[in-house]
Design a protein around this motif. Structure first.
Motif, PDB file in Angstrom:
ATOM      1  N   GLY A 187      29.237  46.795  16.336  1.00 51.52           N
ATOM      2  CA  GLY A 187      30.321  47.049  15.388  1.00 51.52           C
ATOM      3  C   GLY A 187      31.560  46.213  15.636  1.00 51.52           C
ATOM      4  N   PRO A 188      32.457  46.189  14.677  1.00 53.31           N
ATOM      5  CA  PRO A 188      33.672  45.351  14.754  1.00 53.31           C
ATOM      6  C   PRO A 188      34.625  45.778  15.862  1.00 53.31           C
ATOM      7  N   VAL A 189      34.575  47.050  16.283  1.00 51.92           N
ATOM      8  CA  VAL A 189      35.496  47.509  17.332  1.00 51.92           C
ATOM      9  C   VAL A 189      34.929  47.270  18.724  1.00 51.92           C
ATOM     10  N   GLY A 190      33.685  46.783  18.796  1.00 53.45           N
ATOM     11  CA  GLY A 190      33.093  46.467  20.087  1.00 53.45           C
ATOM     12  C   GLY A 190      32.728  47.682  20.910  1.00 53.45           C
ATOM     13  N   GLU A 191      32.111  48.669  20.287  1.00 53.62           N
ATOM     14  CA  GLU A 191      31.753  49.895  21.000  1.00 53.62           C
ATOM     15  C   GLU A 191      30.512  49.673  21.869  1.00 53.62           C
ATOM     16  N   CYS A 219      28.566  42.447  28.057  1.00 54.25           N
ATOM     17  CA  CYS A 219      29.410  41.263  27.878  1.00 54.25           C
ATOM     18  C   CYS A 219      30.777  41.435  28.543  1.00 54.25           C
ATOM     19  N   LYS A 220      31.210  42.690  28.723  1.00 56.46           N
ATOM     20  CA  LYS A 220      32.471  42.954  29.422  1.00 56.46           C
ATOM     21  C   LYS A 220      32.288  44.192  30.287  1.00 56.46           C
ATOM     22  N   ALA A 221      33.236  44.439  31.174  1.00 61.38           N
ATOM     23  CA  ALA A 221      33.118  45.572  32.101  1.00 61.38           C
ATOM     24  C   ALA A 221      32.940  46.883  31.337  1.00 61.38           C
ATOM     25  N   LEU A 222      32.167  47.795  31.915  1.00 61.79           N
ATOM     26  CA  LEU A 222      31.951  49.098  31.287  1.00 61.79           C
ATOM     27  C   LEU A 222      33.253  49.877  31.183  1.00 61.79           C
ATOM     28  N   GLU A 223      33.451  50.498  30.036  1.00 61.42           N
ATOM     29  CA  GLU A 223      34.585  51.397  29.885  1.00 61.42           C
ATOM     30  C   GLU A 223      34.348  52.639  30.755  1.00 61.42           C
ATOM     31  N   PRO A 224      35.414  53.232  31.335  1.00 65.13           N
ATOM     32  CA  PRO A 224      35.235  54.409  32.194  1.00 65.13           C
ATOM     33  C   PRO A 224      34.450  55.531  31.530  1.00 65.13           C
ATOM     34  N   GLU A 225      34.717  55.779  30.253  1.00 62.11           N
ATOM     35  CA  GLU A 225      34.005  56.865  29.581  1.00 62.11           C
ATOM     36  C   GLU A 225      32.528  56.526  29.360  1.00 62.11           C
ATOM     37  N   VAL A 226      32.222  55.227  29.215  1.00 63.99           N
ATOM     38  CA  VAL A 226      30.831  54.804  29.063  1.00 63.99           C
ATOM     39  C   VAL A 226      30.088  54.998  30.381  1.00 63.99           C
ATOM     40  N   ARG A 227      30.724  54.621  31.471  1.00 59.00           N
ATOM     41  CA  ARG A 227      30.139  54.831  32.798  1.00 59.00           C
ATOM     42  C   ARG A 227      29.867  56.318  33.035  1.00 59.00           C
ATOM     43  N   ALA A 228      30.853  57.146  32.676  1.00 63.33           N
ATOM     44  CA  ALA A 228      30.700  58.593  32.870  1.00 63.33           C
ATOM     45  C   ALA A 228      29.552  59.142  32.025  1.00 63.33           C
ATOM     46  N   LYS A 229      29.403  58.630  30.817  1.00 64.87           N
ATOM     47  CA  LYS A 229      28.341  59.095  29.926  1.00 64.87           C
ATOM     48  C   LYS A 229      26.961  58.735  30.477  1.00 64.87           C
ATOM     49  N   ILE A 230      26.818  57.495  30.960  1.00 60.45           N
ATOM     50  CA  ILE A 230      25.540  57.072  31.549  1.00 60.45           C
ATOM     51  C   ILE A 230      25.240  57.908  32.789  1.00 60.45           C
ATOM     52  N   SER A 231      26.263  58.146  33.590  1.00 57.77           N
ATOM     53  CA  SER A 231      26.102  58.971  34.786  1.00 57.77           C
ATOM     54  C   SER A 231      25.576  60.357  34.420  1.00 57.77           C
ATOM     55  N   MET A 232      26.170  60.978  33.411  1.00 59.07           N
ATOM     56  CA  MET A 232      25.809  62.345  33.034  1.00 59.07           C
ATOM     57  C   MET A 232      24.397  62.413  32.456  1.00 59.07           C
ATOM     58  N   PHE A 233      24.088  61.533  31.500  1.00 58.12           N
ATOM     59  CA  PHE A 233      22.809  61.628  30.803  1.00 58.12           C
ATOM     60  C   PHE A 233      21.643  61.014  31.589  1.00 58.12           C
ATOM     61  N   CYS A 234      21.961  60.203  32.596  1.00 55.22           N
ATOM     62  CA  CYS A 234      20.897  59.578  33.389  1.00 55.22           C
ATOM     63  C   CYS A 234      20.766  60.204  34.778  1.00 55.22           C
ATOM     64  N   HIS A 235      21.566  61.262  35.018  1.00 56.53           N
ATOM     65  CA  HIS A 235      21.412  62.079  36.220  1.00 56.53           C
ATOM     66  C   HIS A 235      21.657  61.274  37.505  1.00 56.53           C
ATOM     67  N   SER A 243      28.585  47.790  36.627  1.00 60.57           N
ATOM     68  CA  SER A 243      28.716  46.886  35.485  1.00 60.57           C
ATOM     69  C   SER A 243      28.408  45.458  35.922  1.00 60.57           C
ATOM     70  N   VAL A 244      27.371  44.884  35.335  1.00 69.12           N
ATOM     71  CA  VAL A 244      27.055  43.468  35.594  1.00 69.12           C
ATOM     72  C   VAL A 244      27.429  42.704  34.332  1.00 69.12           C
ATOM     73  N   ARG A 245      28.710  42.454  34.212  1.00 69.72           N
ATOM     74  CA  ARG A 245      29.237  41.803  33.007  1.00 69.72           C
ATOM     75  C   ARG A 245      29.011  40.295  33.061  1.00 69.72           C
ATOM     76  N   ASP A 246      29.210  39.659  31.925  1.00 71.25           N
ATOM     77  CA  ASP A 246      29.098  38.207  31.854  1.00 71.25           C
ATOM     78  C   ASP A 246      30.194  37.570  32.708  1.00 71.25           C
ATOM     79  N   VAL A 247      29.823  36.570  33.496  1.00 68.54           N
ATOM     80  CA  VAL A 247      30.769  35.877  34.369  1.00 68.54           C
ATOM     81  C   VAL A 247      30.645  34.373  34.140  1.00 68.54           C
ATOM     82  N   LEU A 248      31.555  33.622  34.753  1.00 65.68           N
ATOM     83  CA  LEU A 248      31.598  32.181  34.526  1.00 65.68           C
ATOM     84  C   LEU A 248      30.333  31.481  35.003  1.00 65.68           C
ATOM     85  N   SER A 249      29.761  31.980  36.071  1.00 68.60           N
ATOM     86  CA  SER A 249      28.509  31.404  36.578  1.00 68.60           C
ATOM     87  C   SER A 249      27.760  32.468  37.359  1.00 68.60           C
TER      88      SER A 249
END
Length: 575
Positions: A187-191, A219-235, A243-249
């Motif tokens: 989406g346009p807001v980058g969710e 593509c960018k670092a995980l948002e805190p709420e996204v990390r928390a959501k993955i933590s909760m639903f993935c036990h 977060s293994v975001r895109d880096v320069l190399s």
């Protein structure tokens, strides 16, 4: 022995190999000895007969093993030497089990996937994990196992089941699982969306494996709420979601993982404090961390650039030339130059292509003419070879630095034979079997009926000719870089070829100025070619890219990049 399994979900090609290699680097920084195993679920015995366009490059090991390109990542990042057994395929496992069945080793039992295939996989891993991978001769402390493909694929099922059993075989304290997943942005807001990760973890758990660490590619670092959501639903705990975001190399990935406490996590999870680490190992580990940190800092500070044009025939998938790209990057870092790599499809340089698509033909030649250096890598088959010959001719006549690897050497010799020696119909037996002047011929001992594992493969010696020490640029590069022992004139490099330069023409070439400064032990096979009256025109029959390392680039690549950047040898080696 500690084992860390790295699996992947959602999509293939998500970066498990880089994650596994980077994790290995971190473990080495605390003095641990690390080895790696790659599991490829395909039925092929090895990668040797697979198309580069479909699968990426075939990486060759010292023992001649033709393996998956991820083993190249392991060797480059970990600075280790692996064997063909470090690459497990479905074909290898089934071949081994069937051979045992034919010998009657199962004592009349019905041979099944469980337990016979799964047992064979586990036994293979335990055996290979104990093999030393460096000059110390000591057994590794940690084995990183990368499971290729995507969890849920049918072909991966026996390996997943084997790993489910393996965790109990070696014990909870000795086995950990890191799962690499994709967090797409929609989406346009980058969710950032977590559903794909939730789905792949649910599927993994259904197969009997629970992740200790979830590495989220994004593509960018995980948002805190996204990390928390993955933590909760993935036990898993929040600290187990990274977060293994895109880096320069890719060189930044080990430090990115360290910033998020990955090393500390595995330290606790696997009880790494219980492993004895000598004082020498600790010192080496600290040195690795310092060097790797400096490597990333140097990479980010590069201001000046050098433009290299790669003329290839598999450029639709750039992973076909992964080791070549990495070797160029290593040399660029050493030369303090940012690599600008341009690609030219070899067939688009041919006159016949001009008739079909004149605009693309002009575009290809414009790109070639912009090069500071021209590189022609290896390949097989007739397609695009005349374009490669044309590129070699341009480099020779325009005095543009040139590096030819394997086929790149052969096309340079063919071009020289045609345009300098006067053999107008000179060609390779591979491309024109009825040519009057077969400048490149099939090697006598190589089979043409069986293609798998029948080439000249693996580590071989090359001997520099007497008298070349005064002028050979390649010899000097090997001497000053430490790749050739002091007082010696032989080097060891990895090969992968089926054709070679015809020795009956060598005297004619050398009369005209093309010198074969390196040959095999018998002096019959041409290994290194140089032109004297040129800034840098070198061809190697072997593949020097396979032994290049981030902190120790391959000598031919280093010389090529230096010449392309207008640098002298003294500029680099006096530092």
């Amino acid at each position: 022995m500690k084992y860390i399994l790295v699996s992947g979900g959602v999509i293939s090609g998500i970066g498990k190999g880089i994650f596994a290699s980077s994790l290995g680097v971190l473990l080495k920084t605390i003095g641990l000895k690390v080895t790696a195993i790659k599991i490829d679920p395909y039925m092929n015995i090895d990668a040797g007969t697979m198309s580069p366009i479909e699968h990426g490059e075939v990486f060759v090991l010292n023992d001649g093993g033709e393996v998956d390109l991820d083993l190249g990542n392991y060797e480059r990042f970990l600075d280790v030497t692996l064997t063909r057994d470090n690459n497990i395929t479905t074909g290898k496992i089934y071949q081994q089990v069937i051979q045992k069945e034919r010998k009657g080793e199962y004592l009349g039992k019905t041979v099944q996937v469980v337990p016979h295939i799964t047992d064979a996989i586990q036994e293979w891993i335990e055996r290979v994990a104990m093999v030393p991978v460096d000059h110390s001769g000591e057994k590794p402390d940690v084995c990183i196992i990368e499971l290729g493909g995507t969890v849920g694929d049918i072909e991966s099922a026996p390996f997943v089941e084997a790993m489910r059993q393996f965790q109990f075989r070696v014990g909870h304290a000795n086995f950990a699982l890191a799962h690499v997943s994709l967090v797409p942005v929609i989406g346009p807001v980058g969710e950032q969306k977590t559903k794909p990760t939730q789905a792949t973890i649910r599927e993994l758990r259904a197969l009997g494996l629970s992740p200790d660490l979830i590495a989220c590619r994004c593509c960018k670092a995980l948002e805190p709420e996204v990390r928390a959501k993955i933590s909760m639903f993935c036990h898993v705990g929040k600290e187990q979601v990274i977060s293994v975001r895109d880096v320069l190399s890719t060189y930044h990935v080990p430090l990115l993982l360290e910033e998020q406490g990955v090393l500390s996590f595995f330290h606790k999870r696997l009880g790494l404090d219980n492993i004895h680490i000598s004082a020498d190992q600790l010192i080496k580990g600290e040195s690795i961390l310092k060097k790797w940190t400096k490597l990333t800092e140097d990479h980010d500070r590069l201001k000046k650039s050098v433009t290299i044009v790669l003329v290839g025939k598999y450029i639709n998938l750039q992973d076909s030339y992964l080791s070549v790209i990495k070797a160029l990057e290593h040399s660029g870092l050493k030369c303090e130059r940012k690599l600008i790599l341009k690609w030219v499809e070899a067939s688009e340089l041919e006159h016949e292509f001009e008739k079909v698509n004149p605009d693309k033909y002009c575009e290809a030649w414009n790109v070639l003419s912009s090069a500071n250096g021209i590189l022609v890598p290896g390949g097989f088959g007739n397609r695009g070879t005349e374009g490669k010959v044309a590129a070699a001719k341009w480099a020779r006549e325009k005095k543009v630095p040139y590096l030819g690897i394997c086929l790149g050497l052969q096309v340079a010799v063919i071009e020289f034979a045609r345009n300098v020696c006067g053999f107008s119909d000179a060609n390779s037996e591979e491309f024109e079997p009825h040519s009057k002047h077969k400048i490149v011929i099939n090697m006598p001992e190589v089979s043409l009926t069986h293609l798998g594992g029948t080439m000249r493969l693996g580590m071989r010696s090359t001997i520099f000719k007497d008298g070349t020490e005064k002028w050979s640029i390649t010899r000097k590069l090997y001497e000053v870089s430490g790749f050739m022992a002091v007082g010696k004139r032989s080097i060891e490099e990895r090969h992968r070829h089926r054709y070679e330069v015809n020795p009956t023409y060598i005297s004619k070439f050398e009369e005209k100025g093309m010198h074969f400064v390196g040959r095999d032990e018998k002096g019959e096979r041409m290994e290194i070619m140089e032109l004297k009256d040129h800034p840098f025109f070198v061809g190697t029959q072997y593949h020097p890219e396979y032994l290049s390392r981030p902190l120790n680039p391959s000598p031919p690549f280093l010389g090529f990049v230096m010449a392309s950047a207008g640098l002298s040898l003294d500029t680099i080696f006096q530092k």
